[in-house]
Design a protein around this motif. Sequence first.
Motif, PDB file in Angstrom:
ATOM      1  N   GLN A   1       0.836  -1.203   0.000  1.00  0.00           N
ATOM      2  CA  GLN A   1       0.000   0.000   0.000  1.00  0.00           C
ATOM      3  C   GLN A   1       0.871   1.254   0.000  1.00  0.00           C
ATOM      4  O   GLN A   1       2.008   1.239   0.512  1.00  0.00           O
ATOM      5  CB  GLN A   1      -0.909   0.016   1.230  1.00  0.00           C
ATOM      6  CG  GLN A   1      -1.956  -1.091   1.246  1.00  0.00           C
ATOM      7  CD  GLN A   1      -2.910  -0.961   0.075  1.00  0.00           C
ATOM      8  OE1 GLN A   1      -3.433   0.111  -0.214  1.00  0.00           O
ATOM      9  NE2 GLN A   1      -3.125  -2.066  -0.617  1.00  0.00           N
ATOM     10  N   PRO A   2       0.358   2.367  -0.567  1.00  0.00           N
ATOM     11  CA  PRO A   2       1.143   3.602  -0.602  1.00  0.00           C
ATOM     12  C   PRO A   2       1.632   4.033   0.777  1.00  0.00           C
ATOM     13  O   PRO A   2       2.774   4.481   0.924  1.00  0.00           O
ATOM     14  CB  PRO A   2       0.162   4.622  -1.186  1.00  0.00           C
ATOM     15  CG  PRO A   2      -0.791   3.806  -1.986  1.00  0.00           C
ATOM     16  CD  PRO A   2      -0.932   2.505  -1.263  1.00  0.00           C
ATOM     17  N   GLY A   3       0.784   3.892   1.794  1.00  0.00           N
ATOM     18  CA  GLY A   3       1.189   4.286   3.141  1.00  0.00           C
ATOM     19  C   GLY A   3       2.349   3.464   3.670  1.00  0.00           C
ATOM     20  O   GLY A   3       3.233   3.984   4.369  1.00  0.00           O
ATOM     21  N   GLU A   4       2.365   2.188   3.334  1.00  0.00           N
ATOM     22  CA  GLU A   4       3.464   1.322   3.763  1.00  0.00           C
ATOM     23  C   GLU A   4       4.775   1.724   3.081  1.00  0.00           C
ATOM     24  O   GLU A   4       5.839   1.739   3.710  1.00  0.00           O
ATOM     25  CB  GLU A   4       3.128  -0.132   3.451  1.00  0.00           C
ATOM     26  CG  GLU A   4       1.938  -0.675   4.226  1.00  0.00           C
ATOM     27  CD  GLU A   4       1.504  -2.046   3.747  1.00  0.00           C
ATOM     28  OE1 GLU A   4       1.191  -2.889   4.613  1.00  0.00           O
ATOM     29  OE2 GLU A   4       1.491  -2.280   2.526  1.00  0.00           O
ATOM     30  N   LEU A   5       4.682   2.056   1.792  1.00  0.00           N
ATOM     31  CA  LEU A   5       5.880   2.467   1.057  1.00  0.00           C
ATOM     32  C   LEU A   5       6.391   3.811   1.558  1.00  0.00           C
ATOM     33  O   LEU A   5       7.606   4.027   1.657  1.00  0.00           O
ATOM     34  CB  LEU A   5       5.567   2.532  -0.437  1.00  0.00           C
ATOM     35  CG  LEU A   5       5.230   1.189  -1.095  1.00  0.00           C
ATOM     36  CD1 LEU A   5       4.753   1.403  -2.528  1.00  0.00           C
ATOM     37  CD2 LEU A   5       6.443   0.261  -1.082  1.00  0.00           C
ATOM     38  N   ARG A   6       5.477   4.693   1.888  1.00  0.00           N
ATOM     39  CA  ARG A   6       5.900   5.994   2.419  1.00  0.00           C
ATOM     40  C   ARG A   6       6.598   5.814   3.770  1.00  0.00           C
ATOM     41  O   ARG A   6       7.626   6.460   4.033  1.00  0.00           O
ATOM     42  CB  ARG A   6       4.696   6.917   2.559  1.00  0.00           C
ATOM     43  CG  ARG A   6       5.048   8.259   3.173  1.00  0.00           C
ATOM     44  CD  ARG A   6       3.911   9.242   3.104  1.00  0.00           C
ATOM     45  NE  ARG A   6       4.269  10.509   3.704  1.00  0.00           N
ATOM     46  CZ  ARG A   6       3.686  11.653   3.431  1.00  0.00           C
ATOM     47  NH1 ARG A   6       2.702  11.701   2.555  1.00  0.00           N
ATOM     48  NH2 ARG A   6       4.062  12.777   4.027  1.00  0.00           N
ATOM     49  N   ALA A   7       6.043   4.958   4.620  1.00  0.00           N
ATOM     50  CA  ALA A   7       6.663   4.713   5.922  1.00  0.00           C
ATOM     51  C   ALA A   7       8.071   4.145   5.747  1.00  0.00           C
ATOM     52  O   ALA A   7       9.001   4.514   6.478  1.00  0.00           O
ATOM     53  CB  ALA A   7       5.795   3.747   6.737  1.00  0.00           C
ATOM     54  N   LEU A   8       8.237   3.245   4.778  1.00  0.00           N
ATOM     55  CA  LEU A   8       9.567   2.688   4.499  1.00  0.00           C
ATOM     56  C   LEU A   8      10.519   3.792   4.052  1.00  0.00           C
ATOM     57  O   LEU A   8      11.662   3.881   4.534  1.00  0.00           O
ATOM     58  CB  LEU A   8       9.460   1.615   3.419  1.00  0.00           C
ATOM     59  CG  LEU A   8      10.782   1.064   2.868  1.00  0.00           C
ATOM     60  CD1 LEU A   8      11.569   0.358   3.969  1.00  0.00           C
ATOM     61  CD2 LEU A   8      10.512   0.108   1.698  1.00  0.00           C
TER      62      LEU A   8
END
Length: 483
Positions: free
Chosen positions: A31-38
């Motif tokens: 998900q976009p949020g997971e990639l942003r957190a990474l």
Amino acid sequence: MTTLATRAELVKLAALLDIPVDQLTYLEGYQPGELRALRESITDRLFESDRKRLVGIATASKLVPVGISARIAELAFPAPLAARVSGLLEPSRAVDLARKVSIPFLAEMTPYLDPRRVSAIIERIPSDIVVKVGRILGDAGEHITMGRFVSYVNKDAIAQTAAVLSDASLLRTGFVLEDPAVLPEMVRLLPPERLRGVIRAAYEEELWPEALNMLDHLDDAARGLLADIAAGEEAAVLDGMVAVAHEEDLWEIALPVARTMNPDSRKRFAALPTFGRPEVLAKVVRTAADKELWPELLPLVPLLPVEARREVARIALELGPDVQERVLAEASEHNLWAPLVTIAAALGDDVPWENLPWDIGQIVARMGEAEMDAFLGDVADADLWGDVLSIAERVPDEHVARLARQAVALDVEAIMSRVIDAADHTGLWAEGLGLLARLDGATLEELAVHAAALPADLRRRVIDAATRLGMLDDLGPISAALA
């Protein structure tokens, strides 16, 4: 399917790691949020490494005047090091240093700054410096860098910077914004001619995914404005959007865009050859079913060419009763009855009435006065009188009479010519004349005036059809007016 938001996050992550984005395809399922957190975790790790030494440099810089510190930084420090040290300075001193170093060096430093750590500095940087740096970053293709900083820059600086960027740069920057919620405000800052340039850039430079991403984050008013601008260009511009929406599975975004167009623009959109292709319609209808976008799709159906309507009707029958019930519920909630009549009429004689997903007769019979007015308004706007005549036999007599009376009440002058024209073009004389015959004597007297104004050759065809069907007497004063 990779969403545009996921794609944007992968582009930003690849830039941070300094690798080609196609090396990150294994992350497309996140998900976009997971990639942003990474990405933010990696950024934090990079900035925290060697922090003790950087603090020492920042402390030492306070021992000399600002001008000398700026000169030393520009001559002795590589841009990445200067950027990391600046984030450890007091905001007021960092701003003073920014005023002293050259604009090219500031632009070279900017990609290595983390705006989260220097937000207090960014908001104090004069707009003229922001604009000069923005111009250099735009020319260098540093759209990701600009996208990271937009949320931290004041409106005046954003408007001035947008004025010096190319239309394509605006689209590319908008695609990688850290906070897409600022897009409506950015669009409102642009004059209409500039918005037209953005749409042209989407078409000419193959940036429709970036443009659709922008449209997806706008409110209906701004989205409709841009959609109408696109519809005002040559057909190839809208066709380009349709082709990209089809190829990249972006109908979840494109259908709401079409809904916000004005009526004329929506007609142009529905009439596009690319939109009417069977494979495109199949994907559009199935997207509407999967994403519950029937309120977006249904208003387009009456505007489609006849063959495209038949294709939509065929697909609707294949979707099964659960989806068909959902369509009926959406039509009821949003008062979108005309498209259902269109779908039923499009099937013609190919499908028995009993096999249709909806009982059209019962739908018309259950309409209240306000619903009937809205339905007749849609019929008039899309010129669907031929479709109405084709389903008239399924509607109980008393409700056909009510439909006809309300139609006359809405537009007594137009109803005569529209019903007769529809019967003439479709050959549905029995249905058309039957609709008129169900009216009361006073209404027939009123319509007789308009019947007399029909062209002479059309009046003769009406008389011939009424005579052949044995309905001449049923038309009362209209028959005399036609003679």
